[in-house]
Design an enzyme around this catalytic site. Structure first.
Site, PDB file in Angstrom:
ATOM      1  CD  GLU A 120      -0.183   2.938  -9.328  1.00  0.00           C
ATOM      2  OE1 GLU A 120      -0.729   3.864  -9.590  1.00  0.00           O
ATOM      3  OE2 GLU A 120       0.018   2.112  -8.496  1.00  0.00           O
ATOM      4  CG  HIS A 130      -2.918   3.977  -6.509  1.00  0.00           C
ATOM      5  ND1 HIS A 130      -1.730   4.401  -7.158  1.00  0.00           N
ATOM      6  CD2 HIS A 130      -3.215   4.224  -5.390  1.00  0.00           C
ATOM      7  CE1 HIS A 130      -0.900   5.152  -6.101  1.00  0.00           C
ATOM      8  NE2 HIS A 130      -1.875   5.248  -4.897  1.00  0.00           N
ATOM      9  CB  VAL A 189      -0.840  -0.175   1.220  1.00  0.00           C
ATOM     10  CG1 VAL A 189      -2.169  -0.966   1.034  1.00  0.00           C
ATOM     11  CG2 VAL A 189      -0.253  -0.061   2.374  1.00  0.00           C
ATOM     12  NE  ARG A 223       3.359   7.036  -4.433  1.00  0.00           N
ATOM     13  CZ  ARG A 223       2.311   7.187  -3.757  1.00  0.00           C
ATOM     14  NH1 ARG A 223       1.448   6.028  -3.000  1.00  0.00           N
ATOM     15  NH2 ARG A 223       1.655   8.141  -3.443  1.00  0.00           N
TER      16      ARG A 223
END
Length: 362
Positions: free
Chosen positions: A304, A323, A273, A275
């Protein structure tokens, strides 16, 4: 002159008020909340110049939305008139650099993200610019939602969610088996900032033994032991689960790589949770294939969006979350309240909380 003294000097010249350009979407309700909490703020806001949000905390807004040349000039003029910015303009490091260089009176920028230091780093500001402007993040606002996701991930690994999903899909009523008990597990929590502390407390409440990491000598409720990040491979053979809450910096890049996974207790769970750059995803895929990692609950990735050809999509022992674990209906309000509290500190000459480290940018 120190950065705080520079800021105080600018504000004293303005009569002890703080002119804030709203560079990110801020609802009328939250504008009123900011003014209620700190009446010395003068907000400069025109919502026609800000993109519509698609969901709470969508500060970048609809990517199809365009400002147009005239409205872009008006937006930049408002930003260039302010002592402080509520948000990085257009969540764009290049726009942040432009704002800092075009406005010598600018003294403070509040980023919306907990990891806003990466945006500051990407702006490529000169040392004198980093000294002149204070940068803060929204760290801590996301602690409880991310702690819940972390607990969810640790529990899912302990209870073998992949096996349950597979047997249900195949309509297989197997024999019974012994599930893992979080109350008897040891969990390594990487990072003991606002998120890591919330994770440590939540896991300890379930009876887990928590080992935390910090580069400083700290005592954290919920963590029975705190070690330096350099020692993670030493404790890896002893842990049942790993939760990463670390920001993305040069020091944390691929901290969880081949060497770490090779020493990890076989079958351990991984929850990310923090990076995505903290985890070497190629090494993680190999560790999943070998069974070294038994389950991975991932909310962040490098890069991402997660590429469609990533093996993580199809791996039966991986849970992919786009995310979204930090998103909470109260997030906008909590960030606004954090901003107002920091504005009070700035106006009163106190140190701001959540200052960005402009050497390592976290």
């Amino acid at each position: 002159m120190s950065d705080r003294n520079q800021a105080e000097g600018s504000l004293n010249q303005a009569g002890g008020r703080l002119r804030v350009a709203v560079a990110a979407p801020l609802s009328e309700e939250n504008r009123a909340r900011v003014k209620e909490l700190e009446p010395r703020i003068d907000l400069v806001v025109d919502h026609d110049l800000l993109p519509p949000m698609r969901w709470p905390a969508d500060f970048a807004g609809d990517p199809a939305w365009r400002r147009g040349p005239a409205r872009q000039r008006a937006y930049e003029e408002a930003i260039d008139s302010a002592d402080a910015l509520y948000g990085v303009p257009d969540v764009d490091p290049a726009a942040l650099a432009r704002a800092v260089r075009a406005n010598p009176r600018l003294r403070w920028v509040h980023t919306m993200a907990a990891g806003g230091g990466s945006q500051v780093k990407a702006a490529g500001l000169r040392p004198d610019e980093l000294d002149r402007v204070l940068f803060t993040t929204s760290a801590g606002v996301h602690g409880r939602p991310l702690a819940e996701f972390a607990v969810f991930g640790v529990l899912a690994g302990a209870k073998d969610l992949p096996r349950l999903n597979r047997q249900q899909r195949d309509r297989q009523w197997s024999g019974r088996w012994t599930m893992g008990q979080v109350s008897r597990q040891t969990v390594l929590v990487l990072g003991l900032g606002g998120i890591g502390r919330a994770v440590a407390g939540a896991l300890q409440a379930l009876g887990a033994t928590v080992i935390g990491t910090s580069r400083r000598d700290v005592t954290v409720p919920g963590a029975s032991t705190v070690i330096h990040p350099d020692r993670v491979t030493e404790v890896a053979p002893t842990v049942d689960a790993v939760v990463n809450t670390l920001p993305g910096t040069e020091a944390t890049e691929h901290l969880l790589g081949e060497r770490f996974f090779d020493t990890l207790r076989p079958g351990a769970s991984l929850v990310n949770v923090g990076r995505g750059s903290v985890v070497d995803e190629a090494a993680l895929a190999r560790a999943l294939d070998s069974g070294r990692v038994g389950f991975a609950a991932l909310d962040v990735f490098e890069p991402e969006p997660l590429p469609v050809d990533s093996p993580l999509w199809d791996h039966e022992r991986v849970l992919v979350s786009p995310h979204t674990a930090a998103l909470d209906a109260a997030e906008d309000r909590l960030i606004a309240e954090l901003f107002a509290a920091n504005a009070t500190r700035l106006l009163d000459g106190d140190e701001l909380v959540n200052r960005v480290n402009t050497v390592e940018f976290y």
